[in-house]
Design an enzyme around this catalytic site. Structure first.
Site, mmCIF file in Angstrom:
data_model
loop_
_atom_site.group_PDB
_atom_site.id
_atom_site.type_symbol
_atom_site.label_atom_id
_atom_site.label_comp_id
_atom_site.label_asym_id
_atom_site.label_seq_id
_atom_site.Cartn_x
_atom_site.Cartn_y
_atom_site.Cartn_z
ATOM 1 C CE LYS A 9 17.492 37.806 -11.065
ATOM 2 N NZ LYS A 9 18.573 37.963 -10.089
ATOM 3 C CE1 TYR A 49 21.719 43.226 -11.886
ATOM 4 C CE2 TYR A 49 21.119 42.950 -14.191
ATOM 5 C CZ TYR A 49 20.867 42.733 -12.848
ATOM 6 O OH TYR A 49 19.742 42.020 -12.481
ATOM 7 C CG PHE A 57 29.722 37.913 -11.895
ATOM 8 C CD1 PHE A 57 28.540 38.624 -12.039
ATOM 9 C CD2 PHE A 57 30.664 38.372 -10.977
ATOM 10 C CE1 PHE A 57 28.288 39.775 -11.293
ATOM 11 C CE2 PHE A 57 30.419 39.512 -10.227
ATOM 12 C CZ PHE A 57 29.230 40.217 -10.393
ATOM 13 N NE ARG A 85 18.788 44.780 -0.389
ATOM 14 C CZ ARG A 85 19.358 44.173 -1.439
ATOM 15 N NH1 ARG A 85 18.804 44.243 -2.617
ATOM 16 N NH2 ARG A 85 20.481 43.490 -1.282
ATOM 17 C CB THR A 91 21.957 36.957 -3.106
ATOM 18 O OG1 THR A 91 21.879 38.313 -2.674
ATOM 19 C CG2 THR A 91 22.133 36.922 -4.597
ATOM 20 N NE ARG A 102 16.687 36.753 -4.278
ATOM 21 C CZ ARG A 102 17.277 37.916 -4.052
ATOM 22 N NH1 ARG A 102 17.817 38.183 -2.859
ATOM 23 N NH2 ARG A 102 17.337 38.824 -4.999
ATOM 24 C CG ASN A 112 18.534 35.699 -7.289
ATOM 25 O OD1 ASN A 112 17.999 36.259 -8.255
ATOM 26 N ND2 ASN A 112 19.579 36.225 -6.678
ATOM 27 C CG HIS A 115 17.294 43.730 -8.941
ATOM 28 N ND1 HIS A 115 18.597 43.789 -8.479
ATOM 29 C CD2 HIS A 115 16.858 45.012 -9.037
ATOM 30 C CE1 HIS A 115 18.923 45.064 -8.324
ATOM 31 N NE2 HIS A 115 17.896 45.824 -8.653
ATOM 32 C CD GLU A 126 18.566 49.165 -9.121
ATOM 33 O OE1 GLU A 126 17.534 48.824 -8.485
ATOM 34 O OE2 GLU A 126 19.682 48.638 -8.918
#
Length: 151
Positions: A9, A49, A57, A85, A91, A102, A112, A115, A126
């Protein structure tokens, strides 16, 4: 074998952590099948998203993900969705365990760094957003040294 999407990100790109994070996936024995740097457009953000667009948010999420380039990766491996993951950690970087990406590099819920798809269905959806052109399928010569033939 599975394929998953990972996004490095804007905070990851801006902090210069791309190489360190990509190295962790490669050191784990995962195979990068595609990679590119791009700016996420507002329409791409809404597609990616989609389940969050109506949530309060979402505007700040879109503002963040479109604020600077991202690096999109298609990563292959055994149980790669679960493996990646697990490598990312919780997260919220403040709650992520040390040793996870993270946990080692993030101290924020939103900033963070990464993704990753959370299911085979999400990965398929995705990957089409970021790699409509497909990926590079190839067999690594190192595979015989990463896992047993029956795995």
């Amino acid at each position: 074998m599975q394929r998953t999407l990972v996004l490095l990100k804007p905070d990851c790109v801006q902090r210069g952590l791309m190489g360190r994070i990509i190295s962790r996936f490669e050191e784990k024995g995962l195979q990068i099948a595609a990679m590119k740097m791009l700016h996420v457009s507002p329409s791409m953000s809404r597609e990616h998203y989609a389940e969050h667009v109506e949530k309060p948010f979402y505007p700040s999420l879109e503002e963040f993900i479109t604020s600077a380039p991202v690096v999109a990766l298609a990563i292959d491996g055994l149980n790669v969705i679960e493996v990646v993951r697990g490598m990312l950690g919780a997260t919220n970087g403040l709650k992520a365990e040390s040793g996870t990406i993270r946990g080692d590099f993030s101290s924020s819920r939103q900033m963070n760094l990464v993704h990753a798809s959370d299911s085979p269905e999400s990965a398929e959806r995705e990957l089409k957003i970021y790699f409509a052109e497909g990926a590079c399928d190839y067999e690594s010569v190192a595979k015989n040294f990463l896992r047993a033939a029956d795995e």
